[in-house]
Write a protein that holds these residues in place. Structure first.
Motif, PDB file in Angstrom:
ATOM      1  N   TRP A 283     -17.566  86.711 -77.590  1.00  0.00           N
ATOM      2  CA  TRP A 283     -18.999  86.983 -77.516  1.00  0.00           C
ATOM      3  C   TRP A 283     -19.674  86.475 -78.784  1.00  0.00           C
ATOM      4  CZ3 TRP A 283     -21.858  89.997 -73.828  1.00  0.00           C
ATOM      5  CH2 TRP A 283     -21.096  90.429 -72.743  1.00  0.00           C
ATOM      6  N   VAL A 284     -20.963  86.210 -78.662  1.00  0.00           N
ATOM      7  CA  VAL A 284     -21.792  85.870 -79.817  1.00  0.00           C
ATOM      8  C   VAL A 284     -22.954  86.851 -79.853  1.00  0.00           C
ATOM      9  CG1 VAL A 284     -23.369  84.174 -80.800  1.00  0.00           C
ATOM     10  CG2 VAL A 284     -21.185  83.426 -79.860  1.00  0.00           C
ATOM     11  N   PHE A 285     -23.185  87.454 -81.014  1.00  0.00           N
ATOM     12  CA  PHE A 285     -24.310  88.354 -81.221  1.00  0.00           C
ATOM     13  C   PHE A 285     -25.202  87.765 -82.307  1.00  0.00           C
ATOM     14  CE2 PHE A 285     -20.603  90.899 -80.062  1.00  0.00           C
ATOM     15  CZ  PHE A 285     -21.063  91.530 -78.919  1.00  0.00           C
ATOM     16  N   THR A 286     -26.497  87.681 -82.024  1.00  0.00           N
ATOM     17  CA  THR A 286     -27.450  87.205 -83.023  1.00  0.00           C
ATOM     18  C   THR A 286     -28.392  88.338 -83.382  1.00  0.00           C
ATOM     19  OG1 THR A 286     -27.352  84.913 -82.257  1.00  0.00           O
ATOM     20  CG2 THR A 286     -29.281  85.558 -83.521  1.00  0.00           C
ATOM     21  N   PHE A 287     -28.432  88.665 -84.660  1.00  0.00           N
ATOM     22  CA  PHE A 287     -29.331  89.690 -85.182  1.00  0.00           C
ATOM     23  C   PHE A 287     -30.544  88.977 -85.781  1.00  0.00           C
ATOM     24  CE2 PHE A 287     -25.032  91.333 -85.390  1.00  0.00           C
ATOM     25  CZ  PHE A 287     -25.148  92.613 -84.864  1.00  0.00           C
ATOM     26  N   HIS A 288     -31.696  89.105 -85.135  1.00  0.00           N
ATOM     27  CA  HIS A 288     -32.915  88.511 -85.666  1.00  0.00           C
ATOM     28  C   HIS A 288     -33.544  89.493 -86.655  1.00  0.00           C
ATOM     29  CE1 HIS A 288     -32.815  85.192 -82.776  1.00  0.00           C
ATOM     30  NE2 HIS A 288     -32.388  86.094 -81.918  1.00  0.00           N
ATOM     31  N   THR A 289     -33.919  89.004 -87.818  1.00  0.00           N
ATOM     32  CA  THR A 289     -34.367  89.883 -88.892  1.00  0.00           C
ATOM     33  C   THR A 289     -35.749  89.493 -89.409  1.00  0.00           C
ATOM     34  OG1 THR A 289     -33.438  88.570 -90.721  1.00  0.00           O
ATOM     35  CG2 THR A 289     -31.948  90.100 -89.609  1.00  0.00           C
ATOM     36  N   LEU A 290     -36.467  90.475 -89.892  1.00  0.00           N
ATOM     37  CA  LEU A 290     -37.772  90.268 -90.514  1.00  0.00           C
ATOM     38  C   LEU A 290     -37.889  91.190 -91.724  1.00  0.00           C
ATOM     39  CD1 LEU A 290     -40.218  90.162 -87.442  1.00  0.00           C
ATOM     40  CD2 LEU A 290     -39.514  88.231 -88.857  1.00  0.00           C
ATOM     41  N   ALA A 291     -38.759  90.806 -92.654  1.00  0.00           N
ATOM     42  CA  ALA A 291     -38.989  91.631 -93.842  1.00  0.00           C
ATOM     43  C   ALA A 291     -39.981  92.733 -93.521  1.00  0.00           C
ATOM     44  CB  ALA A 291     -39.509  90.769 -94.981  1.00  0.00           C
ATOM     45  N   GLU A 292     -39.663  93.948 -93.951  1.00  0.00           N
ATOM     46  CA  GLU A 292     -40.579  95.089 -93.876  1.00  0.00           C
ATOM     47  C   GLU A 292     -40.799  95.553 -95.303  1.00  0.00           C
ATOM     48  OE1 GLU A 292     -39.188  98.807 -92.236  1.00  0.00           O
ATOM     49  OE2 GLU A 292     -40.977  98.909 -90.966  1.00  0.00           O
ATOM     50  N   GLY A 293     -41.819  94.997 -95.943  1.00  0.00           N
ATOM     51  CA  GLY A 293     -41.984  95.209 -97.376  1.00  0.00           C
ATOM     52  C   GLY A 293     -40.895  94.452 -98.111  1.00  0.00           C
ATOM     53  N   ASP A 294     -40.172  95.156 -98.996  1.00  0.00           N
ATOM     54  CA  ASP A 294     -39.079  94.529 -99.731  1.00  0.00           C
ATOM     55  C   ASP A 294     -37.743  94.660 -99.004  1.00  0.00           C
ATOM     56  OD1 ASP A 294     -40.789  93.808-101.784  1.00  0.00           O
ATOM     57  OD2 ASP A 294     -40.484  95.694-102.861  1.00  0.00           O
ATOM     58  N   GLU A 295     -37.761  95.328 -97.845  1.00  0.00           N
ATOM     59  CA  GLU A 295     -36.524  95.580 -97.123  1.00  0.00           C
ATOM     60  C   GLU A 295     -36.478  94.744 -95.843  1.00  0.00           C
ATOM     61  OE1 GLU A 295     -33.819  99.458 -95.950  1.00  0.00           O
ATOM     62  OE2 GLU A 295     -36.000  99.571 -95.756  1.00  0.00           O
ATOM     63  N   TRP A 296     -35.308  94.182 -95.560  1.00  0.00           N
ATOM     64  CA  TRP A 296     -35.136  93.388 -94.348  1.00  0.00           C
ATOM     65  C   TRP A 296     -34.481  94.245 -93.276  1.00  0.00           C
ATOM     66  CZ3 TRP A 296     -36.181  88.135 -93.226  1.00  0.00           C
ATOM     67  CH2 TRP A 296     -36.864  87.467 -94.256  1.00  0.00           C
TER      68      TRP A 296
END
Length: 331
Positions: A283-296
């Motif tokens: 399987w392949v899992f992709t975690f899409h991430t964004l910044a929330e202030g200084d925390e991702w």
């Protein structure tokens, strides 16, 4: 081949209208993926404007070891995704004056219906790799350029994968409230046992999934994410490695997106996804991430099941995924 002949003729007469006619459903915009400073940047662009700019940028008088300057069809390629599903790639090349002087490559991707749905644009440094038919892996961002918070997330994710700690991954999820009703109950199993009007904290589950999201959209609660992660971690311990790598879940690569980063993970096992029975495998899992202030934070999950994971990994690694034929045939 008749489609390739028509494209070659359209290039010779610089017929932008012909290219626009090849878009599906009468659309005008297209996904254009550009290779800039060793990273891929994807976005929607007006296809007519894109082709007009390409033709205007051509250096008509230039010539190099690959031929003259004008855009021409250089090769036709085929990529098998799964079963009988294939993508046809048409490799165009020409010497451009802008945005950077040199020989550029454009790869137009079509489905079996032979309608253009994506363009990959490569500047001279990357085009040389492709024109020589060598592997073209997707470039990975330089860790030295990571924002501080994202570097921390990557370290934590590596540690969680090594320790088989699903809870540490779930702690980084960005959730939002969803109100259960008759419609959401169709594609959110956790709503089926709740009265209408119940508000649940959820995370996007498979909105950009590769043939794995019941109903096209899906959501999951943090508890459900934790449960399938734990099941997968446990199953990897009894699974065998394959030709694509070890069975244990491990970080495969990191990609830069328009507004954040995606973290790609792969492993061999069985996540036992609710309402979506699939056989164990890679399987392949992709975690899409964004910044929330200084925390991702992880804002979305995307998966490729065993029927799809091979071509997804080969796309990232640039290993033997496209069979190219020179066009026209050369001596």
């Amino acid at each position: 081949m008749s489609f390739a002949d028509e494209m070659a003729a359209a290039l010779e007469r610089e017929d932008v209208a012909w290219f626009v006619q090849q878009l599906g459903d009468g659309g005008t915009s297209i996904q254009v993926v550009q290779w800039r400073e060793d990273r891929l940047i994807a976005g929607s662009q007006d296809f007519e404007a894109f082709m007009n700019t390409a033709f205007r940028s051509v250096d008509e008088e230039a010539e190099d070891e690959y031929g003259a300057g004008p855009l021409r069809l250089y090769a036709v390629g085929e990529q098998t995704l799964r079963g009988d599903v294939r993508v046809v790639h048409l490799l165009l090349t020409g010497i451009m004056e802008a945005p950077q002087p040199g020989r550029w490559a454009l790869v137009l991707k079509t489905g079996e219906e032979l309608q253009v749905h994506e363009v990959l644009e490569l500047p001279p440094a990357a085009a040389e790799q492709l024109l020589a038919f060598r592997p073209l892996p997707q470039p990975e961002p330089d860790p030295a350029t990571y924002p501080g918070g994202f570097a921390t997330l990557v370290d934590e994710l590596r540690q969680a994968l090594s320790a088989r700690d699903g809870g540490a991954i779930v702690a980084r999820l960005l959730t939002w409230p969803l109100t259960c009703d008759e419609q959401t109950a169709l594609y959110t199993p956790f709503c089926r046992s709740q009265p209408a009007g119940t508000v649940m904290d959820i995370v996007n589950w498979g909105w950009r999934c590769v043939q794995c999201s019941p109903g096209g959209d899906g959501y999951a609660t943090p508890d459900e994410i934790k449960a399938w992660l734990d099941r997968f971690f446990a199953s990897t311990q009894t699974s065998a490695a394959d030709d694509l790598g070890p069975a244990a879940l491990q970080l495969e690569s990191i990609s830069l997106e328009l507004s954040g980063y995606s973290i790609n993970v792969t492993g061999v096992g069985d996540p036992a996804i609710l309402d979506y029975p699939r056989p164990p495998g890679r399987w392949v899992f992709t975690f899409h991430t964004l910044a929330e202030g200084d925390e991702w934070r992880i804002v979305e999950l995307q998966v490729a099941d065993p029927d799809n994971s091979r071509w997804v990994l080969e796309t990232w690694r640039g290993t033997g995924i496209i069979t190219w034929t020179r066009w026209p045939p050369s001596d």
